[in-house]
Design a protein around this motif. Structure first.
Motif, PDB file in Angstrom:
ATOM      1  N   SER A  36       5.406  -1.567  -2.203  1.00  0.00           N
ATOM      2  CA  SER A  36       4.951  -0.286  -2.440  1.00  0.00           C
ATOM      3  C   SER A  36       3.393  -0.455  -3.576  1.00  0.00           C
ATOM      4  CB  SER A  36       5.659   0.958  -3.100  1.00  0.00           C
ATOM      5  OG  SER A  36       5.959   0.528  -4.222  1.00  0.00           O
ATOM      6  N   ARG A  37       2.654   0.288  -3.560  1.00  0.00           N
ATOM      7  CA  ARG A  37       1.572   0.097  -4.555  1.00  0.00           C
ATOM      8  C   ARG A  37       1.964   0.031  -5.877  1.00  0.00           C
ATOM      9  NH1 ARG A  37      -3.231   4.649  -2.622  1.00  0.00           N
ATOM     10  NH2 ARG A  37      -3.748   3.422  -0.894  1.00  0.00           N
ATOM     11  N   TRP A  38       2.973   0.883  -6.285  1.00  0.00           N
ATOM     12  CA  TRP A  38       3.274   0.778  -7.782  1.00  0.00           C
ATOM     13  C   TRP A  38       4.307  -0.627  -7.909  1.00  0.00           C
ATOM     14  CZ3 TRP A  38       8.358   0.200  -9.780  1.00  0.00           C
ATOM     15  CH2 TRP A  38       9.086   0.258  -9.263  1.00  0.00           C
ATOM     16  N   ARG A  40       3.559  -3.189  -6.410  1.00  0.00           N
ATOM     17  CA  ARG A  40       2.409  -4.643  -6.463  1.00  0.00           C
ATOM     18  C   ARG A  40       1.702  -4.280  -8.096  1.00  0.00           C
ATOM     19  NH1 ARG A  40       0.587  -6.956  -2.150  1.00  0.00           N
ATOM     20  NH2 ARG A  40      -1.266  -7.324  -2.955  1.00  0.00           N
ATOM     21  N   ASN A  88       1.088  -9.256   1.869  1.00  0.00           N
ATOM     22  CA  ASN A  88       0.262  -8.154   2.500  1.00  0.00           C
ATOM     23  C   ASN A  88       0.516  -8.533   4.057  1.00  0.00           C
ATOM     24  OD1 ASN A  88      -1.121  -7.077   0.264  1.00  0.00           O
ATOM     25  ND2 ASN A  88      -2.472  -8.736  -0.083  1.00  0.00           N
TER      26      ASN A  88
END
Length: 127
Positions: A36-38, A40, A88
């Motif tokens: 997830s973004r957090w 990463r 990714n």
């Protein structure tokens, strides 16, 4: 003194993230294998600190300093970087449970195994 704090903070963050990924990706209810973004961002922060520490340990002296501890630290730094980038395209988030604890141990190795400085006779060669 400030450098020691950065070593400890980086190693602790790697270890905490390793435990997190072990519980979320290797447990009975394995979640999504993409970050997830957090997650990463959470991996990028100790990776950036590890980069700065490794650069300082190798290039901060008058000559190049590279030894056993530097080699292991750089190897685990590259492993974390490649898994972070490859996530990714492929779902490799489970591999962080294996790589991050190793990075937590190896981040401090340049301080333990300092390596040799470049010999004075090599400095004139431009190496």
């Amino acid at each position: 003194m400030g450098e020691i704090v950065l070593y400890v903070l980086t190693a602790t963050t790697y270890a905490a993230l390793g435990v997190y990924f072990w519980r979320t990706r290797w447990g009975k209810a394995a979640g999504d294998q993409y970050l997830s973004r957090w997650e990463r961002l959470a991996i990028m922060l100790p990776l950036a600190a590890h980069s700065a520490l490794l650069y300082d340990a190798i290039f901060a002296h008058a000559g190049l300093r590279f030894g056993f501890g530097h080699a292991l630290s750089a190897t685990l730094w590259l492993a974390v970087l490649f898994y972070w980038l490859a996530n990714n395209l492929y779902g490799l988030a489970g591999m962080f449970a294996l790589v991050l604890p190793g990075a937590a141990v190896c981040v401090a190795l340049p301080g333990v195994f300092e390596g040799m400085e470049t010999p004075p006779y090599m400095l004139g060669l431009g190496l």
